[in-house]
Design a protein around this motif. Structure first.
Motif, PDB file in Angstrom:
ATOM      1  N   VAL A 109     -16.200 -21.756 -65.202  1.00 27.42           N
ATOM      2  CA  VAL A 109     -15.490 -22.376 -64.217  1.00 27.42           C
ATOM      3  C   VAL A 109     -16.394 -22.195 -62.761  1.00 27.42           C
ATOM      4  CG1 VAL A 109     -13.444 -21.807 -65.323  1.00 27.42           C
ATOM      5  CG2 VAL A 109     -14.136 -20.381 -63.259  1.00 27.42           C
ATOM      6  N   LYS A 110     -17.321 -21.392 -63.040  1.00 30.39           N
ATOM      7  CA  LYS A 110     -18.255 -21.240 -61.570  1.00 30.39           C
ATOM      8  C   LYS A 110     -18.555 -22.585 -61.018  1.00 30.39           C
ATOM      9  CE  LYS A 110     -20.424 -17.563 -62.013  1.00 30.39           C
ATOM     10  NZ  LYS A 110     -21.221 -16.463 -62.223  1.00 30.39           N
ATOM     11  N   GLY A 111     -18.431 -23.083 -60.034  1.00 27.52           N
ATOM     12  CA  GLY A 111     -18.816 -24.175 -59.213  1.00 27.52           C
ATOM     13  C   GLY A 111     -17.661 -25.380 -59.386  1.00 27.52           C
ATOM     14  N   ARG A 112     -16.642 -24.946 -60.216  1.00 24.79           N
ATOM     15  CA  ARG A 112     -15.506 -26.048 -60.194  1.00 24.79           C
ATOM     16  C   ARG A 112     -14.313 -25.409 -59.692  1.00 24.79           C
ATOM     17  NH1 ARG A 112     -13.843 -27.660 -65.191  1.00 24.79           N
ATOM     18  NH2 ARG A 112     -14.357 -25.504 -66.084  1.00 24.79           N
ATOM     19  N   PHE A 113     -14.050 -24.294 -59.789  1.00 25.23           N
ATOM     20  CA  PHE A 113     -12.900 -23.581 -59.306  1.00 25.23           C
ATOM     21  C   PHE A 113     -13.259 -22.648 -58.151  1.00 25.23           C
ATOM     22  CE2 PHE A 113     -10.613 -23.232 -63.733  1.00 25.23           C
ATOM     23  CZ  PHE A 113     -10.670 -24.761 -64.089  1.00 25.23           C
ATOM     24  N   THR A 114     -11.964 -22.480 -57.370  1.00 28.31           N
ATOM     25  CA  THR A 114     -12.282 -21.747 -56.150  1.00 28.31           C
ATOM     26  C   THR A 114     -10.892 -20.971 -55.973  1.00 28.31           C
ATOM     27  OG1 THR A 114     -13.565 -23.293 -54.959  1.00 28.31           O
ATOM     28  CG2 THR A 114     -12.786 -21.713 -53.670  1.00 28.31           C
ATOM     29  N   ILE A 115     -11.067 -19.437 -55.729  1.00 22.49           N
ATOM     30  CA  ILE A 115      -9.818 -18.586 -55.890  1.00 22.49           C
ATOM     31  C   ILE A 115      -9.748 -18.288 -54.128  1.00 22.49           C
ATOM     32  CG2 ILE A 115     -11.227 -16.572 -56.199  1.00 22.49           C
ATOM     33  CD1 ILE A 115      -8.614 -15.494 -57.477  1.00 22.49           C
ATOM     34  N   SER A 116      -8.483 -18.513 -53.762  1.00 27.47           N
ATOM     35  CA  SER A 116      -8.463 -17.799 -52.337  1.00 27.47           C
ATOM     36  C   SER A 116      -6.816 -17.112 -52.239  1.00 27.47           C
ATOM     37  CB  SER A 116      -8.542 -19.063 -51.558  1.00 27.47           C
ATOM     38  OG  SER A 116      -7.230 -20.142 -51.663  1.00 27.47           O
ATOM     39  N   LEU A 117      -6.818 -16.531 -51.231  1.00 25.27           N
ATOM     40  CA  LEU A 117      -5.609 -15.525 -50.843  1.00 25.27           C
ATOM     41  C   LEU A 117      -5.174 -16.059 -49.462  1.00 25.27           C
ATOM     42  CD1 LEU A 117      -3.438 -13.709 -51.952  1.00 25.27           C
ATOM     43  CD2 LEU A 117      -5.126 -11.814 -51.206  1.00 25.27           C
ATOM     44  N   ASP A 118      -3.915 -16.254 -49.418  1.00 22.40           N
ATOM     45  CA  ASP A 118      -3.289 -16.435 -48.165  1.00 22.40           C
ATOM     46  C   ASP A 118      -2.482 -15.190 -47.900  1.00 22.40           C
ATOM     47  OD1 ASP A 118      -1.587 -16.758 -45.750  1.00 22.40           O
ATOM     48  OD2 ASP A 118      -1.262 -18.827 -46.143  1.00 22.40           O
ATOM     49  N   ASN A 119      -3.175 -14.387 -47.224  1.00 22.48           N
ATOM     50  CA  ASN A 119      -2.556 -12.734 -46.902  1.00 22.48           C
ATOM     51  C   ASN A 119      -1.265 -12.922 -46.052  1.00 22.48           C
ATOM     52  OD1 ASN A 119      -5.802 -12.326 -46.841  1.00 22.48           O
ATOM     53  ND2 ASN A 119      -4.729 -10.481 -47.847  1.00 22.48           N
ATOM     54  N   ASN A 120      -1.179 -13.736 -45.369  1.00 23.86           N
ATOM     55  CA  ASN A 120       0.145 -13.648 -44.433  1.00 23.86           C
ATOM     56  C   ASN A 120       1.376 -14.410 -45.287  1.00 23.86           C
ATOM     57  OD1 ASN A 120      -1.260 -12.986 -42.137  1.00 23.86           O
ATOM     58  ND2 ASN A 120      -2.013 -15.133 -41.602  1.00 23.86           N
ATOM     59  N   ARG A 121       1.144 -15.151 -46.293  1.00 21.23           N
ATOM     60  CA  ARG A 121       2.067 -15.584 -46.933  1.00 21.23           C
ATOM     61  C   ARG A 121       2.246 -15.019 -48.249  1.00 21.23           C
ATOM     62  NH1 ARG A 121       1.447 -21.724 -46.911  1.00 21.23           N
ATOM     63  NH2 ARG A 121       3.442 -21.802 -48.133  1.00 21.23           N
ATOM     64  N   ASN A 122       1.274 -14.036 -48.753  1.00 20.65           N
ATOM     65  CA  ASN A 122       1.233 -13.517 -50.128  1.00 20.65           C
ATOM     66  C   ASN A 122       1.181 -14.474 -51.302  1.00 20.65           C
ATOM     67  OD1 ASN A 122       1.645 -11.146 -48.820  1.00 20.65           O
ATOM     68  ND2 ASN A 122       3.626 -10.724 -49.424  1.00 20.65           N
ATOM     69  N   ILE A 123       0.506 -15.463 -51.055  1.00 22.89           N
ATOM     70  CA  ILE A 123      -0.027 -16.412 -51.928  1.00 22.89           C
ATOM     71  C   ILE A 123      -1.262 -16.827 -52.428  1.00 22.89           C
ATOM     72  CG2 ILE A 123       0.393 -18.996 -52.607  1.00 22.89           C
ATOM     73  CD1 ILE A 123       2.439 -19.281 -50.647  1.00 22.89           C
ATOM     74  N   LEU A 124      -1.528 -16.665 -53.413  1.00 18.52           N
ATOM     75  CA  LEU A 124      -2.880 -16.755 -54.435  1.00 18.52           C
ATOM     76  C   LEU A 124      -3.060 -18.204 -54.903  1.00 18.52           C
ATOM     77  CD1 LEU A 124      -5.488 -15.225 -55.335  1.00 18.52           C
ATOM     78  CD2 LEU A 124      -4.129 -15.087 -57.239  1.00 18.52           C
ATOM     79  N   TYR A 125      -4.175 -18.859 -54.397  1.00 18.56           N
ATOM     80  CA  TYR A 125      -4.561 -20.184 -55.078  1.00 18.56           C
ATOM     81  C   TYR A 125      -5.776 -20.106 -55.969  1.00 18.56           C
ATOM     82  CZ  TYR A 125      -1.467 -21.499 -50.952  1.00 18.56           C
ATOM     83  OH  TYR A 125      -0.521 -21.520 -50.159  1.00 18.56           O
ATOM     84  N   LEU A 126      -5.681 -21.262 -56.986  1.00 19.80           N
ATOM     85  CA  LEU A 126      -6.708 -21.507 -57.554  1.00 19.80           C
ATOM     86  C   LEU A 126      -6.866 -22.996 -57.616  1.00 19.80           C
ATOM     87  CD1 LEU A 126      -8.964 -20.362 -59.364  1.00 19.80           C
ATOM     88  CD2 LEU A 126      -7.581 -21.149 -61.323  1.00 19.80           C
ATOM     89  N   GLN A 127      -7.979 -23.578 -56.927  1.00 22.05           N
ATOM     90  CA  GLN A 127      -8.365 -25.042 -56.694  1.00 22.05           C
ATOM     91  C   GLN A 127      -9.270 -25.158 -57.909  1.00 22.05           C
ATOM     92  OE1 GLN A 127      -7.052 -27.442 -54.427  1.00 22.05           O
ATOM     93  NE2 GLN A 127      -8.282 -28.582 -56.013  1.00 22.05           N
ATOM     94  N   MET A 128      -8.819 -26.172 -58.774  1.00 17.67           N
ATOM     95  CA  MET A 128      -9.366 -26.495 -59.715  1.00 17.67           C
ATOM     96  C   MET A 128     -10.162 -27.833 -60.012  1.00 17.67           C
ATOM     97  SD  MET A 128      -7.063 -24.615 -62.863  1.00 17.67           S
ATOM     98  CE  MET A 128      -5.871 -25.808 -62.759  1.00 17.67           C
ATOM     99  N   ASN A 129     -11.348 -28.288 -59.872  1.00 17.01           N
ATOM    100  CA  ASN A 129     -11.880 -29.527 -59.804  1.00 17.01           C
ATOM    101  C   ASN A 129     -12.763 -29.761 -61.011  1.00 17.01           C
ATOM    102  OD1 ASN A 129     -10.921 -29.761 -57.299  1.00 17.01           O
ATOM    103  ND2 ASN A 129     -12.552 -28.733 -56.091  1.00 17.01           N
ATOM    104  N   SER A 130     -13.015 -31.113 -61.329  1.00 16.29           N
ATOM    105  CA  SER A 130     -13.936 -31.406 -62.358  1.00 16.29           C
ATOM    106  C   SER A 130     -13.303 -30.846 -63.906  1.00 16.29           C
ATOM    107  CB  SER A 130     -15.377 -30.906 -62.158  1.00 16.29           C
ATOM    108  OG  SER A 130     -15.844 -31.637 -60.977  1.00 16.29           O
TER     109      SER A 130
END
Length: 133
Positions: free
Chosen positions: A63-84
């Motif tokens: 998934v390297k180069g296609r997916f991006t993980i991020s964390l909103d610390n203020n809202r305690n929400i983890l994201y995974l943006q998945m492209n291609s």
């Protein structure tokens, strides 16, 4: 007891994008590692992307180069943006967090190698991602 709730899964065609979200009921510790894992029926659970409290991230080669993980610390929400996205990304996706309650704290790189439920302190119920060709 920490509760994780995933959302954002669905069905898209190859080449499309999805963003997964994972909301945590609480963050009782400042040191943690969180991540996204996926699993197909009859297959071993595999790490997709992880992030730790030092800001380190780690991605599987697939998934390297296609997916991006991020964390909103203020809202305690983890994201995974998945492209291609491609059909090989079809799986149940799980969010997990480890605070080192049962073992020493892991880095993002170490957590990526977790394949067993006991490898992380808490897991969500999962969200299904289906990619059609």
């Amino acid at each position: 007891l920490v509760r994780l709730v995933e959302s954002g899964g669905g069905s898209v065609q190859a080449g499309g994008s999805l963003r997964l979200s994972c909301e945590s009921s609480e963050f009782p510790y400042t040191a943690y590692v969180m991540g996204w894992f996926r699993q197909l029926p009859g297959k071993q659970r595999e790490g997709v992307a992880t992030i730790d409290s030092e800001g380190g991230t780690s991605y599987s080669n697939s998934v390297k180069g296609r997916f991006t993980i991020s964390l909103d610390n203020n809202r305690n929400i983890l994201y995974l943006q998945m492209n291609s996205l491609n059909p090989e990304d079809t799986a149940m996706y799980y969010c997990a967090v480890d605070f080192g309650e049962r073992r020493r704290g892991m880095t993002a790189f170490e957590a990526l190698g977790v394949t067993q439920v006991r490898g992380m302190d808490y897991w969500g119920e999962g969200t299904l991602v289906t990619i059609s060709s």
